[in-house]
Design an enzyme around this catalytic site. Structure first.
Site, mmCIF file in Angstrom:
data_model
loop_
_atom_site.group_PDB
_atom_site.id
_atom_site.type_symbol
_atom_site.label_atom_id
_atom_site.label_comp_id
_atom_site.label_asym_id
_atom_site.label_seq_id
_atom_site.Cartn_x
_atom_site.Cartn_y
_atom_site.Cartn_z
ATOM 1 N N TRP A 61 0.837 -1.203 0.000
ATOM 2 C CA TRP A 61 0.000 0.000 0.000
ATOM 3 C C TRP A 61 0.864 1.242 0.000
ATOM 4 C CZ3 TRP A 61 -3.296 -0.112 5.206
ATOM 5 C CH2 TRP A 61 -2.473 -0.460 6.285
ATOM 6 N N ASN A 62 0.249 2.365 -0.388
ATOM 7 C CA ASN A 62 0.985 3.622 -0.538
ATOM 8 C C ASN A 62 0.251 4.750 0.178
ATOM 9 O OD1 ASN A 62 2.879 2.586 -2.555
ATOM 10 N ND2 ASN A 62 1.116 2.555 -3.931
ATOM 11 N N HIS A 69 -7.881 18.949 -6.996
ATOM 12 C CA HIS A 69 -8.216 19.141 -8.413
ATOM 13 C C HIS A 69 -7.063 18.629 -9.285
ATOM 14 C CE1 HIS A 69 -11.784 21.749 -7.514
ATOM 15 N NE2 HIS A 69 -11.165 21.676 -6.344
ATOM 16 N N HIS A 73 -11.079 14.973 -12.482
ATOM 17 C CA HIS A 73 -11.571 15.367 -11.160
ATOM 18 C C HIS A 73 -12.893 16.100 -11.235
ATOM 19 C CE1 HIS A 73 -9.535 19.185 -12.211
ATOM 20 N NE2 HIS A 73 -10.440 19.737 -11.426
ATOM 21 N N ASP A 75 -15.435 19.156 -9.679
ATOM 22 C CA ASP A 75 -15.494 20.490 -9.054
ATOM 23 C C ASP A 75 -16.845 20.625 -8.354
ATOM 24 O OD1 ASP A 75 -13.104 21.079 -10.362
ATOM 25 O OD2 ASP A 75 -13.972 22.614 -11.668
ATOM 26 N N HIS A 79 -16.132 25.133 -4.593
ATOM 27 C CA HIS A 79 -14.815 25.429 -5.169
ATOM 28 C C HIS A 79 -14.699 26.914 -5.531
ATOM 29 C CE1 HIS A 79 -11.171 25.093 -7.436
ATOM 30 N NE2 HIS A 79 -11.721 25.099 -8.619
ATOM 31 N N HIS A 207 -16.735 28.604 -14.149
ATOM 32 C CA HIS A 207 -16.633 28.462 -12.692
ATOM 33 C C HIS A 207 -17.558 29.470 -11.991
ATOM 34 C CE1 HIS A 207 -12.929 26.219 -13.653
ATOM 35 N NE2 HIS A 207 -13.013 25.723 -12.451
HETATM 36 MN MN MN Z 1 -11.135 21.785 -10.728
#
Ligand code: MN
Length: 257
Positions: A61-62, A69, A73, A75, A79, A207
């Site tokens: 595992w990591n 973002h 991804h 939003d 945001h 946005h």
């Molecule tokens: Mn974004």
């Protein structure tokens, strides 16, 4: 047979297929660049915890670190400052039902090939509607630009001396999509606004207006060329990060055939 039983049976038979709209996420995944006066968002870094060794003989595992973002991804409305006070505006409070919807896929790839600063307009959206029908409320609006085929990060970000050049939305096109009551928009570029959108009125119109209207965003999608103009069902649910502004996610589409 119930519609869900039919769907399960169609999945098993291949009558319905699953298309992955997600880019691989790794340390080389490009992240958006901001002017130096602003804090940058880190890309993905991966640190091993154990890999069948003294730190964990039977398991691998990591630890991962990244900005919310990064890569393909989501939003959330919170945001953007215009969406900060809306109800159900964060990754943990958005009802999961709002992450699932039919897709309207508008192909502007030829325009973007000719002009990397291409902006979709209300006329273009209405021409699509004349052919495919009015965009139904609760749909994802996906803009196919073929930008995801730019596998080299420099070409994907496409930054010149005057800033990045990539396609996006004219403000009045965003207003039309809000009027249609879409769930949100999905794009193949690093963000849901055009590269030059910082200079638009309003700046970053997608946005500013979409999140102000409580709508969602999906960035860095791929394989939009595999989707029909209508008829796909898209599932895009972010990690349920408490107070999260967005999150990397796996975006899948169900299509016929
Ligand atoms: Mn974004």
């Amino acid at each position: 047979m119930s519609s869900l039983s039919q769907f399960i049976s169609d999945l098993a038979s291949g009558a319905v297929r699953v298309v992955d709209l997600t880019q691989p996420l790794g340390p080389d995944t490009p992240v958006i660049g901001l002017p130096e006066i602003f804090a940058p968002s880190p890309g993905l870094s991966v640190k091993q915890i154990s890999r069948y060794d003294d730190d964990g003989p039977g398991w691998y595992w990591n630890t991962i670190t990244m900005g919310e973002h990064t890569g393909t991804h989501f939003d959330a409305p919170v945001h953007w400052v215009t969406g900060k006070d809306l109800p159900e505006n964060r990754c943990d409070t958005i009802p999961v039902g709002r992450c699932v919807g039919p897709a309207c896929v508008v192909d502007v790839s030829a325009d973007c090939n000719a002009d990397p600063d291409f902006l979709i307009t209300p006329d273009r959206i209405e021409a699509w509607e004349a052919e495919h029908g009015r965009i139904a409320g609760g749909s994802w609006f996906l803009m196919r630009t073929d930008w995801s085929k730019r596998s080299d990060p420099a070409s994907f970000l496409n930054v010149a001396a005057d800033g990045p050049h990539s396609p996006g939305f004219r403000p009045d096109a965003v207003e039309l999509l809000i009027e249609r009551d879409v769930l949100g928009v999905g794009v193949e570029t690093i963000g849901t606004d055009a590269g030059q959108a910082g200079g638009f009125e309003p700046p970053f119109p997608n946005h500013t207006l979409m999140h102000g209207a409580g709508k969602l965003g999906l960035a860095s999608l791929t394989n939009l060329d595999q989707l029909p103009a209508t008829g796909a069902l898209v599932v895009a649910a972010p990690l349920r990060i408490v107070d999260g502004s967005g999150s990397p996610l796996r975006v899948v589409a169900f299509i016929e055939g």
